[in-house]
Design an enzyme around this catalytic site. Structure first.
Site, PDB file in Angstrom:
ATOM      1  N   THR A   7     -36.148 -74.232 -44.540  1.00  0.00           N
ATOM      2  CA  THR A   7     -35.160 -73.463 -43.788  1.00  0.00           C
ATOM      3  C   THR A   7     -35.761 -72.167 -43.260  1.00  0.00           C
ATOM      4  O   THR A   7     -36.775 -71.686 -43.749  1.00  0.00           O
ATOM      5  CB  THR A   7     -33.950 -73.110 -44.662  1.00  0.00           C
ATOM      6  N   GLU A   8     -35.116 -71.623 -42.239  1.00  0.00           N
ATOM      7  CA  GLU A   8     -35.459 -70.310 -41.695  1.00  0.00           C
ATOM      8  C   GLU A   8     -34.155 -69.524 -41.566  1.00  0.00           C
ATOM      9  O   GLU A   8     -33.222 -69.996 -40.933  1.00  0.00           O
ATOM     10  CB  GLU A   8     -36.096 -70.421 -40.311  1.00  0.00           C
ATOM     11  N   GLU A  10     -32.502 -65.900 -40.353  1.00  0.00           N
ATOM     12  CA  GLU A  10     -32.511 -64.560 -39.777  1.00  0.00           C
ATOM     13  C   GLU A  10     -31.316 -63.809 -40.367  1.00  0.00           C
ATOM     14  O   GLU A  10     -30.173 -64.196 -40.167  1.00  0.00           O
ATOM     15  CB  GLU A  10     -32.389 -64.622 -38.256  1.00  0.00           C
ATOM     16  N   TYR A  89     -40.907 -62.075 -42.268  1.00  0.00           N
ATOM     17  CA  TYR A  89     -41.367 -61.430 -41.043  1.00  0.00           C
ATOM     18  C   TYR A  89     -40.206 -60.940 -40.193  1.00  0.00           C
ATOM     19  O   TYR A  89     -39.029 -61.050 -40.587  1.00  0.00           O
ATOM     20  CB  TYR A  89     -42.254 -62.371 -40.254  1.00  0.00           C
ATOM     21  N   ASP A  91     -38.198 -61.239 -36.608  1.00  0.00           N
ATOM     22  CA  ASP A  91     -37.993 -62.178 -35.508  1.00  0.00           C
ATOM     23  C   ASP A  91     -36.766 -61.744 -34.711  1.00  0.00           C
ATOM     24  O   ASP A  91     -35.658 -61.706 -35.244  1.00  0.00           O
ATOM     25  CB  ASP A  91     -37.802 -63.596 -36.053  1.00  0.00           C
ATOM     26  N   SER A  98     -38.697 -67.528 -43.925  1.00  0.00           N
ATOM     27  CA  SER A  98     -38.917 -68.958 -43.697  1.00  0.00           C
ATOM     28  C   SER A  98     -39.405 -69.560 -45.005  1.00  0.00           C
ATOM     29  O   SER A  98     -40.511 -69.250 -45.472  1.00  0.00           O
ATOM     30  CB  SER A  98     -39.959 -69.174 -42.594  1.00  0.00           C
ATOM     31  N   ALA A  99     -38.594 -70.405 -45.578  1.00  0.00           N
ATOM     32  CA  ALA A  99     -38.874 -70.953 -46.901  1.00  0.00           C
ATOM     33  C   ALA A  99     -40.085 -71.879 -46.876  1.00  0.00           C
ATOM     34  O   ALA A  99     -40.420 -72.450 -45.834  1.00  0.00           O
ATOM     35  CB  ALA A  99     -37.656 -71.720 -47.420  1.00  0.00           C
ATOM     36  N   HIS A 163     -32.010 -71.822 -39.216  1.00  0.00           N
ATOM     37  CA  HIS A 163     -32.593 -73.065 -38.733  1.00  0.00           C
ATOM     38  C   HIS A 163     -33.070 -73.947 -39.883  1.00  0.00           C
ATOM     39  O   HIS A 163     -33.415 -73.459 -40.952  1.00  0.00           O
ATOM     40  CB  HIS A 163     -33.764 -72.772 -37.791  1.00  0.00           C
ATOM     41  N   ARG A 247     -41.814 -82.049 -36.004  1.00  0.00           N
ATOM     42  CA  ARG A 247     -40.905 -81.265 -36.843  1.00  0.00           C
ATOM     43  C   ARG A 247     -39.580 -81.155 -36.107  1.00  0.00           C
ATOM     44  O   ARG A 247     -39.520 -80.570 -35.024  1.00  0.00           O
ATOM     45  CB  ARG A 247     -41.499 -79.879 -37.118  1.00  0.00           C
TER      46      ARG A 247
END
EC number: 3.4.-.-
Length: 503
Positions: A7-8, A10, A89, A91, A98-99, A163, A247
């Site tokens: 996962t990501e 924000e 990070y 973004d 981001s895992a 995401h 991906r």
């Protein structure tokens, strides 16, 4: 090979003491402050493998626009590797976690939850640096205390992402994948929605809806992630052997506080991709107008809205999700996690059909709606700022201030895993993916790492660069490299043990 995923997130970011400060600056402070207080997190990110403009449909937009060279010291480019193999990070003006790559939905959910701990730690680091009046960035004053929220809207018409990423075969036809996944993405929000006060991108209409993101999707397929968003995203940036894999970059989900919602989001989607790659046909649930329906489903907390299928029939989101579940069950293997997903998927659908609020002890949107509906039933207007405050406070990741965490403490919100399990994921990388190597060497040999990314780690030995490539996700695992890392006292030792350097 297992269906690797990750996962990501924000995170929403605010500075209550000074709301006028740029979130780009404060997000940079958060990442840099964390790196300043944790020596293992000082490895720079290597952007060499980044290609966000590659499109699955055969386009490469980098050919048609100038892509700037990334200055790793520029404001907003703060970017580090964590000891659990994740990426922390900045973004688009948000701090993003981001895992690391995981091989199943349960681990993916746990490592996603670990991100909240990293952000809370960054907030604590900022507090310490602020109290000590220590500047964390050259030429900038220290940053005031920060607040982070795991949500997807800023209340001003902007949305930021949560995401998902799933490894799948490059031989899988993208047209078939799209046809099968769009109805699933439109309907799964009744299980994974985070809930939101307000209808429309700028909350133009009063009301409560299931999803925070649904109103921000404007077409079926698109490469864009910040405007003109498509239900299916076409980014072709695999971060693995590009000849064999793609991906799937999913931008159509909400950020979840609930462990149940997050587990099912990842587990259901993984099983549906399994079914598609096994040749299962979902053409009979194709929607007549997916962009219209994704909003209509979200705007109906009763879960009774009937979607129009392309063949002229009507079906509710729950009925469509039953079709997906039944067909996934027919081809699912005997894995424990898949069985858990299928069982919970069925129970939740039954409960939603009986009474959506019966799931308020497990799902985000119903938990939030139960809180807000209590006030509405007592005569409070849905547009009252108090209810908007409940909306945002639910997603506060500070356990002392979060309504979600308050519900957990009171026994009104159930969890699937313990805090101890999440803390282990904060401190340790997954053992069955290349994230193990990335996280362990960042922890033990961080001072000798020049840069790293998903596919490689660049060591500096005697001032010379030596790169370790990791193009296969299920390589560099604990079983493969654990003993070598444990025995190494330096990068030179490790590289020699791996057969990558002599002498």
């Amino acid at each position: 090979m297992a269906r690797f995923m990750g996962t990501e997130t924000e995170y929403g970011i605010t500075t209550p003491d000074n709301p006028s400060i740029s979130p780009l600056l404060t997000s940079t402070h958060a990442v840099v402050a964390y790196a300043a207080m944790h020596t293992a997190a000082r490895s720079r990110w290597d952007y060499a493998e980044e290609a966000p403009l590659n499109d699955i449909r055969g386009f490469d937009l980098q050919r048609y626009r100038t892509v700037p060279v990334v200055d790793p010291n520029a404001l907003g480019v703060a970017n580090v590797v964590t000891v659990n193999g994740a990426r922390f990070y900045v973004d688009h003006g948000h701090p993003e976690y981001s895992a690391p790559e995981t091989s199943n939905a349960l681990d993916a959910m746990i490592y996603d939850a670990a991100g909240d701990y990293y952000l809370n730690q960054a907030a604590a680091d900022i507090q310490q640096l602020w109290s000590e009046q220590v500047s964390v960035l050259r030429n900038h004053e220290p940053c005031p205390p920060l607040k982070f929220y795991k949500n997807n809207v800023d209340g001003k018409g902007q949305s930021y992402g949560s995401h998902e990423n799933y490894l799948y075969s490059r031989e899988t036809d993208f047209g078939q994948l799209t046809q099968a996944l769009i109805p699933f993405f439109v309907t799964r929000q009744v299980i994974i929605g985070a809930g939101r006060v307000g209808i429309g991108q700028k909350s133009e209409r009063a009301g409560f809806q299931i999803s925070q993101r649904a109103d921000f999707f404007e077409q079926e397929i698109s490469l864009e992630t910040t405007l003109n968003r498509g239900i299916m995203n076409t980014r072709d940036e695999p971060h693995v052997d590009a000849d064999r894999f793609r991906r799937l970059h999913v931008i159509v989900g909400d950020a979840n506080m609930s462990q149940f919602s997050n587990f099912l989001k990842l587990g259901m989607t993984s099983l549906v991709i399994d079914a598609i790659e096994a040749g299962v046909d979902f053409s009979d649930v194709t929607l007549a107008d997916p962009v219209r329906e994704i909003k209509a489903v979200s705007h109906d907390p009763s879960c009774t809205h009937k979607l129009s299928l392309i063949d002229g029939t009507l079906a509710t989101a729950i009925q469509i999700l039953r079709v997906y579940r039944e067909r996934c069950a027919e081809i699912a293997g005997g894995g424990a996690v898949d069985k858990q997903v299928l069982e919970l998927w069925g129970v939740i659908l039954d409960d939603l059909e009986r009474d959506p609020l019966s799931t308020a002890d497990r799902l985000d949107w119903t938990a939030k709606w139960a809180l807000i509906k209590g006030y509405v039933d007592r005569g409070v207007d849905i547009q009252d700022p108090k209810l908007q405050l409940i909306d945002i406070q639910y997603a506060d990741i500070d356990p002392a201030k979060s309504l979600y965490h308050a519900l957990v403490r009171k026994g009104r919100m159930r969890t699937m895993v313990s805090e101890e399990e999440i803390l282990r994921a904060v401190q340790n990388p997954p053992e069955d993916s290349r994230a193990y190597f990335r996280g362990k060497v960042a922890d033990k040999l961080g001072e000798e790492i020049a840069a790293a990314n998903w596919q490689s780690v660049l060591f500096r030995v005697d001032e010379l660069p030596v790169m370790v490539r990791m193009d296969t996700i299920d390589s560099f695992t604990r079983a493969e490299v654990g003993a070598a890392i444990d025995a190494a006292d330096s990068a030179r030792d490790l590289l020699r043990a791996l057969g990558l350097q002599h002498g």
